[in-house]
Write a protein that holds these residues in place. Structure first.
Motif, PDB file in Angstrom:
ATOM      1  N   LYS B  26       0.831  -1.202   0.000  1.00 39.28           N
ATOM      2  CA  LYS B  26       0.000   0.000   0.000  1.00 39.28           C
ATOM      3  C   LYS B  26       0.861   1.245   0.000  1.00 39.28           C
ATOM      4  N   ILE B  27       0.303   2.295  -0.573  1.00 35.26           N
ATOM      5  CA  ILE B  27       0.957   3.589  -0.515  1.00 35.26           C
ATOM      6  C   ILE B  27       0.754   4.184   0.864  1.00 35.26           C
ATOM      7  N   LEU B  28       1.808   4.819   1.399  1.00 37.61           N
ATOM      8  CA  LEU B  28       1.689   5.590   2.635  1.00 37.61           C
ATOM      9  C   LEU B  28       1.864   7.063   2.266  1.00 37.61           C
ATOM     10  N   ALA B  29       0.851   7.867   2.557  1.00 40.56           N
ATOM     11  CA  ALA B  29       0.982   9.311   2.308  1.00 40.56           C
ATOM     12  C   ALA B  29       1.145   9.979   3.668  1.00 40.56           C
ATOM     13  N   GLY B  30       0.109  10.628   4.189  1.00 37.58           N
ATOM     14  CA  GLY B  30       0.221  11.248   5.516  1.00 37.58           C
ATOM     15  C   GLY B  30       0.103  10.244   6.650  1.00 37.58           C
ATOM     16  N   GLY B  31      -0.451   9.089   6.343  1.00 39.38           N
ATOM     17  CA  GLY B  31      -0.596   8.037   7.349  1.00 39.38           C
ATOM     18  C   GLY B  31      -1.691   8.270   8.371  1.00 39.38           C
ATOM     19  N   ASP B  50       6.208   4.657   0.807  1.00 41.18           N
ATOM     20  CA  ASP B  50       6.033   5.989   1.401  1.00 41.18           C
ATOM     21  C   ASP B  50       6.267   7.060   0.330  1.00 41.18           C
ATOM     22  N   LEU B  51       5.257   7.908   0.117  1.00 40.93           N
ATOM     23  CA  LEU B  51       5.391   8.963  -0.907  1.00 40.93           C
ATOM     24  C   LEU B  51       6.111  10.202  -0.377  1.00 40.93           C
ATOM     25  N   GLY B  52       6.480  10.171   0.908  1.00 41.81           N
ATOM     26  CA  GLY B  52       7.034  11.361   1.565  1.00 41.81           C
ATOM     27  C   GLY B  52       8.228  11.983   0.862  1.00 41.81           C
ATOM     28  N   GLY B  96      -9.378  23.577   6.110  1.00 43.66           N
ATOM     29  CA  GLY B  96      -9.142  24.010   7.486  1.00 43.66           C
ATOM     30  C   GLY B  96     -10.117  23.393   8.482  1.00 43.66           C
ATOM     31  N   MET B  97     -11.158  22.730   7.980  1.00 42.00           N
ATOM     32  CA  MET B  97     -12.139  22.100   8.881  1.00 42.00           C
ATOM     33  C   MET B  97     -11.849  20.620   9.105  1.00 42.00           C
ATOM     34  N   ILE B  98     -10.820  20.094   8.454  1.00 43.55           N
ATOM     35  CA  ILE B  98     -10.522  18.661   8.601  1.00 43.55           C
ATOM     36  C   ILE B  98      -9.838  18.407   9.941  1.00 43.55           C
ATOM     37  N   GLY B  99     -10.381  17.457  10.691  1.00 41.90           N
ATOM     38  CA  GLY B  99      -9.723  16.983  11.910  1.00 41.90           C
ATOM     39  C   GLY B  99      -9.231  18.090  12.820  1.00 41.90           C
ATOM     40  N   ASP B 100      -7.955  18.026  13.187  1.00 46.07           N
ATOM     41  CA  ASP B 100      -7.344  19.003  14.093  1.00 46.07           C
ATOM     42  C   ASP B 100      -5.998  19.425  13.502  1.00 46.07           C
ATOM     43  N   GLY B 107      -1.903  14.942   7.078  1.00 45.63           N
ATOM     44  CA  GLY B 107      -2.842  14.346   6.126  1.00 45.63           C
ATOM     45  C   GLY B 107      -2.767  15.034   4.767  1.00 45.63           C
ATOM     46  N   THR B 108      -2.947  14.273   3.707  1.00 49.30           N
ATOM     47  CA  THR B 108      -2.810  14.803   2.350  1.00 49.30           C
ATOM     48  C   THR B 108      -4.112  14.689   1.563  1.00 49.30           C
ATOM     49  N   ILE B 109      -4.209  15.515   0.530  1.00 50.03           N
ATOM     50  CA  ILE B 109      -5.403  15.497  -0.320  1.00 50.03           C
ATOM     51  C   ILE B 109      -5.498  14.170  -1.071  1.00 50.03           C
ATOM     52  N   GLY B 110      -4.365  13.667  -1.557  1.00 47.79           N
ATOM     53  CA  GLY B 110      -4.386  12.406  -2.309  1.00 47.79           C
ATOM     54  C   GLY B 110      -4.853  11.253  -1.438  1.00 47.79           C
ATOM     55  N   GLY B 111      -4.367  11.224  -0.193  1.00 43.33           N
ATOM     56  CA  GLY B 111      -4.755  10.156   0.723  1.00 43.33           C
ATOM     57  C   GLY B 111      -6.227  10.212   1.053  1.00 43.33           C
ATOM     58  N   SER B 112      -6.724  11.422   1.231  1.00 38.95           N
ATOM     59  CA  SER B 112      -8.134  11.578   1.580  1.00 38.95           C
ATOM     60  C   SER B 112      -9.033  11.137   0.424  1.00 38.95           C
ATOM     61  N   VAL B 113      -8.653  11.527  -0.777  1.00 36.95           N
ATOM     62  CA  VAL B 113      -9.458  11.188  -1.952  1.00 36.95           C
ATOM     63  C   VAL B 113      -9.367   9.681  -2.233  1.00 36.95           C
ATOM     64  N   ALA B 119     -17.430   9.740   5.305  1.00 38.58           N
ATOM     65  CA  ALA B 119     -17.622  10.966   6.096  1.00 38.58           C
ATOM     66  C   ALA B 119     -16.502  11.974   5.864  1.00 38.58           C
ATOM     67  N   ALA B 120     -15.647  11.740   4.876  1.00 43.05           N
ATOM     68  CA  ALA B 120     -14.535  12.658   4.627  1.00 43.05           C
ATOM     69  C   ALA B 120     -15.014  13.881   3.854  1.00 43.05           C
ATOM     70  N   ASP B 121     -14.236  14.955   3.925  1.00 39.30           N
ATOM     71  CA  ASP B 121     -14.658  16.235   3.341  1.00 39.30           C
ATOM     72  C   ASP B 121     -14.270  16.392   1.866  1.00 39.30           C
ATOM     73  N   ALA B 153     -12.384   4.348  -8.225  1.00 37.53           N
ATOM     74  CA  ALA B 153     -12.081   3.757  -9.528  1.00 37.53           C
ATOM     75  C   ALA B 153     -10.608   3.408  -9.680  1.00 37.53           C
ATOM     76  N   LEU B 154      -9.794   3.664  -8.649  1.00 34.48           N
ATOM     77  CA  LEU B 154      -8.354   3.369  -8.752  1.00 34.48           C
ATOM     78  C   LEU B 154      -8.131   1.871  -8.964  1.00 34.48           C
ATOM     79  N   GLU B 155      -7.258   1.552  -9.915  1.00 29.06           N
ATOM     80  CA  GLU B 155      -6.866   0.150 -10.149  1.00 29.06           C
ATOM     81  C   GLU B 155      -5.707  -0.165  -9.204  1.00 29.06           C
ATOM     82  N   SER B 181     -15.519  12.657  16.614  1.00 24.89           N
ATOM     83  CA  SER B 181     -14.499  12.294  15.616  1.00 24.89           C
ATOM     84  C   SER B 181     -14.058  13.457  14.760  1.00 24.89           C
ATOM     85  N   ARG B 182     -14.849  14.521  14.698  1.00 25.06           N
ATOM     86  CA  ARG B 182     -14.585  15.687  13.852  1.00 25.06           C
ATOM     87  C   ARG B 182     -14.911  15.434  12.380  1.00 25.06           C
ATOM     88  N   TYR B 183     -15.175  14.206  12.010  1.00 24.41           N
ATOM     89  CA  TYR B 183     -15.602  13.917  10.645  1.00 24.41           C
ATOM     90  C   TYR B 183     -17.005  14.489  10.445  1.00 24.41           C
TER      91      TYR B 183
HETATM   92  C1  LIG Z   1      -8.167  12.399  14.540  1.00 18.33           C
HETATM   93  C2  LIG Z   1      -8.459  12.449  13.062  1.00 18.33           C
HETATM   94  C3  LIG Z   1      -9.480  13.250  12.602  1.00 18.33           C
HETATM   95  C4  LIG Z   1      -9.761  13.316  11.229  1.00 18.33           C
HETATM   96  N1  LIG Z   1     -10.787  14.112  10.826  1.00 18.33           N
HETATM   97  C5  LIG Z   1     -11.093  14.178   9.515  1.00 18.33           C
HETATM   98  C6  LIG Z   1     -12.145  15.024   9.046  1.00 18.33           C
HETATM   99  O1  LIG Z   1     -12.775  15.743   9.812  1.00 18.33           O
HETATM  100  N2  LIG Z   1     -12.416  15.027   7.720  1.00 18.33           N
HETATM  101  C7  LIG Z   1     -11.701  14.272   6.820  1.00 18.33           C
HETATM  102  O2  LIG Z   1     -11.995  14.339   5.627  1.00 18.33           O
HETATM  103  N3  LIG Z   1     -10.700  13.482   7.228  1.00 18.33           N
HETATM  104  C8  LIG Z   1     -10.371  13.413   8.546  1.00 18.33           C
HETATM  105  N4  LIG Z   1      -9.335  12.615   8.953  1.00 18.33           N
HETATM  106  C9  LIG Z   1      -8.582  11.840   7.947  1.00 18.33           C
HETATM  107  C10 LIG Z   1      -7.443  12.646   7.366  1.00 18.33           C
HETATM  108  O3  LIG Z   1      -7.949  13.678   6.539  1.00 18.33           O
HETATM  109  C11 LIG Z   1      -6.493  11.804   6.561  1.00 18.33           C
HETATM  110  O4  LIG Z   1      -5.359  12.595   6.382  1.00 18.33           O
HETATM  111  C12 LIG Z   1      -6.930  11.348   5.203  1.00 18.33           C
HETATM  112  O5  LIG Z   1      -8.149  10.681   5.216  1.00 18.33           O
HETATM  113  C13 LIG Z   1      -5.932  10.365   4.585  1.00 18.33           C
HETATM  114  O6  LIG Z   1      -4.848  11.075   4.093  1.00 18.33           O
HETATM  115  P1  LIG Z   1      -3.381  10.600   4.420  1.00 18.33           P
HETATM  116  O7  LIG Z   1      -2.500  11.427   3.575  1.00 18.33           O
HETATM  117  O8  LIG Z   1      -3.161  10.614   5.852  1.00 18.33           O
HETATM  118  O9  LIG Z   1      -3.376   9.132   3.786  1.00 18.33           O
HETATM  119  P2  LIG Z   1      -2.850   7.730   4.326  1.00 18.33           P
HETATM  120  O10 LIG Z   1      -3.439   7.420   5.638  1.00 18.33           O
HETATM  121  O11 LIG Z   1      -1.380   7.664   4.198  1.00 18.33           O
HETATM  122  O12 LIG Z   1      -3.484   6.785   3.201  1.00 18.33           O
HETATM  123  C14 LIG Z   1      -4.890   6.560   3.117  1.00 18.33           C
HETATM  124  C15 LIG Z   1      -5.197   5.602   1.953  1.00 18.33           C
HETATM  125  O13 LIG Z   1      -4.975   6.242   0.709  1.00 18.33           O
HETATM  126  C16 LIG Z   1      -3.993   5.546  -0.079  1.00 18.33           C
HETATM  127  N5  LIG Z   1      -3.218   6.601  -0.754  1.00 18.33           N
HETATM  128  C17 LIG Z   1      -2.612   7.669  -0.159  1.00 18.33           C
HETATM  129  N6  LIG Z   1      -2.067   8.484  -1.088  1.00 18.33           N
HETATM  130  C18 LIG Z   1      -2.330   7.916  -2.296  1.00 18.33           C
HETATM  131  C19 LIG Z   1      -2.029   8.302  -3.654  1.00 18.33           C
HETATM  132  N7  LIG Z   1      -1.352   9.422  -3.936  1.00 18.33           N
HETATM  133  N8  LIG Z   1      -2.466   7.495  -4.654  1.00 18.33           N
HETATM  134  C20 LIG Z   1      -3.167   6.369  -4.378  1.00 18.33           C
HETATM  135  N9  LIG Z   1      -3.475   5.961  -3.129  1.00 18.33           N
HETATM  136  C21 LIG Z   1      -3.071   6.732  -2.099  1.00 18.33           C
HETATM  137  C22 LIG Z   1      -3.226   4.732   0.927  1.00 18.33           C
HETATM  138  O14 LIG Z   1      -2.662   3.578   0.323  1.00 18.33           O
HETATM  139  C23 LIG Z   1      -4.296   4.377   1.941  1.00 18.33           C
HETATM  140  O15 LIG Z   1      -5.065   3.292   1.485  1.00 18.33           O
HETATM  141  C24 LIG Z   1      -9.011  12.534  10.308  1.00 18.33           C
HETATM  142  C25 LIG Z   1      -7.963  11.723  10.768  1.00 18.33           C
HETATM  143  C26 LIG Z   1      -7.679  11.676  12.133  1.00 18.33           C
HETATM  144  C27 LIG Z   1      -6.560  10.798  12.606  1.00 18.33           C
END
Ligand SMILES: Cc1cc2nc3c(=O)[nH]c(=O)nc-3n(C[C@H](O)[C@H](O)[C@H](O)COP(=O)(O)OP(=O)(O)OC[C@H]3O[C@@H](n4cnc5c(N)ncnc54)[C@H](O)[C@@H]3O)c2cc1C
Ligand code: FES
Ligand code: FES
Lengths: 164, 267
Positions: B26-31, B50-52, B96-100, B107-113, B119-121, B153-155, B181-183
């Motif tokens: 698996k890819i690790l972005a922000g984790g 790790d994409l870091g 600015g409303m995501i988590g804390d 956390g990264t946009i790519g990881g979130s998407v 429940a993500a933003d 849709a990611l392969e 949870s802030r979500y």
């Molecule tokens: C306490 C807490 C509160 C939070 N509150 C919110 C909130 O209010 N709203 C919200 O939207 N989110 C919230 N989050 C989630 C946060 O936004 C995460 O950062 C985000 O969901 C995942 O991003 P990441 O970079 O950390 O990804 P990671 O945790 O590193 O990865 C997540 C998944 O995405 C995959 N991935 C990552 N990058 C890529 C890439 N470039 N291409 C393909 N696959 C990829 C990974 O393999 C993994 O499966 C919260 C998290 C915590 C811990």
């Protein structure tokens, strides 16, 4: 095992870790810097907050290997010898702690807050910014007061984190 | 957390080939999602990539009439970027409303998407703004990208490289947080580009993010919170849990949509 090196509180350190070793484990178990606490281990409570390359992060939610080459500051790195950092002094002065378990994370988050937003912080901003730090004892009022005073004191001395 | 092998590629191409070589890696972005999941042993990938340290994956730029954000750009960067604040202020506010703060610092946009948490933003912003998800192999419109709960849709082996948002005339996000949870319990992102009006809802749908077409139709007559008065949202297909019933979520969608439209008009 992988060998990693980083700067922690201004000192160069190296260590052998497994990829799954969390930053907080590396700090507490390898380096014996036990000021950083683990409250929840589920990324919620903020007791484990440290600064990595100048930004507050939850060290229970970061791999130590990802920090190879980084500059890390923990609660142990704030004081200047026997002289407390202004934010630490403010927590003591304003009774911003009871059991003290959340305090290292609170203080690291508070210092990060001042670094990002400046020393003039109102109550609403402080409460919002402390969203990721949970305290089971104080009810937060004195923590908020401490952060406000600590921020002002940091502004007055022009101080940011010593080691950063 | 179970043991895994760790890889730190320098380029997207290396990341993709490492993914291909390490089955179930698996890819690790922000984790901020993946590491908590692994700690709870809900996931046990044998390898993390790790994409870091990948060059050029992080950054924000304007390209013609689009705002382009690199996959490893952190939530804090989007929230505080002058470029984003100028181009699509509602998007900066949403980030600015995501988590804390500590979560936003990692956390990264790519990881979130990629994660597509129901429940993500960001999924709501992508759908409402008509974003395009750009991977190492192709471009996927948001409409086709978010396919279900935590499903996209990611392969296997595909890496998100950047996300392109067309600049709209008005956009805003309103979020009713789950206080623990802030979500989003319900989050509504509205966007208006000419006569094209989109309302995307997160936190509520039992199949993840969706467009509230009834609200879109109502707003086409006039882009004003008044247009939404009396328009009800059906509770069919909405989530019910200990936090809120489907009916309550349906009600919140209407309330959040009005707040988002009011905020969008004010920008
Ligand atoms: C306490 C807490 C509160 C939070 N509150 C919110 C909130 O209010 N709203 C919200 O939207 N989110 C919230 N989050 C989630 C946060 O936004 C995460 O950062 C985000 O969901 C995942 O991003 P990441 O970079 O950390 O990804 P990671 O945790 O590193 O990865 C997540 C998944 O995405 C995959 N991935 C990552 N990058 C890529 C890439 N470039 N291409 C393909 N696959 C990829 C990974 O393999 C993994 O499966 C919260 C998290 C915590 C811990
Ligand atoms: S121990 Fe890291 S957030 Fe609670
Ligand atoms: S002082 Fe005890 S948890 Fe905060």
């Amino acid at each position: 095992m992988t060998t990693i090196s980083m700067t922690v509180n201004g000192k160069a350190v190296t260590g052998n870790v497994e990829p799954r070793t969390l930053l907080v484990q590396f700090l507490r178990e390898n380096l014996r810097l036990t000021g950083t606490h683990v409250g929840c281990d589920t990324s919620q409570c903020g007791a484990c907050v440290v600064h990595v390359d100048g930004a507050a992060v939850k060290s229970c939610t970061m791999l130590a290997v990802s920090c190879d080459g980084s500059n890390v500051t923990t609660i142990e790195g704030l004081a200047n010898g026997a002289e407390l950092h202004p934010m630490q002094a403010a927590f003591r002065e304003h009774h911003g702690l009871q059991c003290g378990f959340c305090t290292p994370g609170m203080i690291m988050s508070a210092v990060d807050m001042v670094n990002r937003l400046g020393p003039d912080l109102d109550e609403k901003t402080i409460r919002e910014e402390l969203e990721g730090n949970i305290c089971r004892c104080t009810g937060y009022h004195n923590i908020v007061k401490a952060v406000e005073a600590g921020a002002q004191a940091m502004g007055a001395t022009g101080q940011r984190v010593a080691a950063e | 957390m179970y043991a895994f092998s760790y890889h730190q590629p320098k380029t997207v191409r290396q990341a993709a080939s490492l993914l291909a070589k390490n089955e179930d890696g698996k890819i690790l972005a922000g984790g901020q999602t993946l590491l908590p999941t692994m700690k709870q042993r809900l996931a046990a990938p044998p390898a993390l990539i790790d994409l870091g340290k990948v060059e050029g994956l992080s950054g924000i730029e304007l390209k013609g009439r689009s705002l382009v954000i690199g996959a490893t750009t952190k939530h804090v960067q989007v929230a505080t970027s002058e470029i984003v604040k100028q181009a699509i202020p509602g998007l900066a506010e949403m980030a600015g409303m995501i988590g804390d703060p500590a979560v936003r610092n990692r956390g990264t946009i790519g990881g979130s998407v990629a994660n597509n948490d129901p429940a993500a933003d960001y999924p709501a912003a992508c759908l409402a703004l008509g974003a395009t998800i750009i991977t190492n192999t192709r471009k996927i419109p948001a409409e086709q990208f978010f396919t279900g709960l935590f499903e996209t849709a990611l392969e296997p082996g595909e890496v998100i490289v950047k996300i392109s948002f067309p600049i709209v005339s008005k956009a805003a996000y309103a979020k009713f947080r789950n206080p623990a949870s802030r979500y989003a319990m319900v989050g509504v992102f509205v966007a208006k580009r000419g006569s094209d009006i989109r309302v995307a809802v997160t936190g509520a749908g039992s199949n993840g993010v969706f467009r509230a077409t009834a609200l879109e139709e109502a707003l086409k007559k006039r882009f004003s919170p008044k247009s939404l008065e009396g328009v009800s949202v059906s509770a069919d297909g909405l989530n019910g849990d200990i936090h809120a019933s489907p009916e309550y979520r349906a009600h919140l969608i209407g309330v959040m949509a009005k707040r988002a439209v009011t905020a969008a008009i004010g920008k």
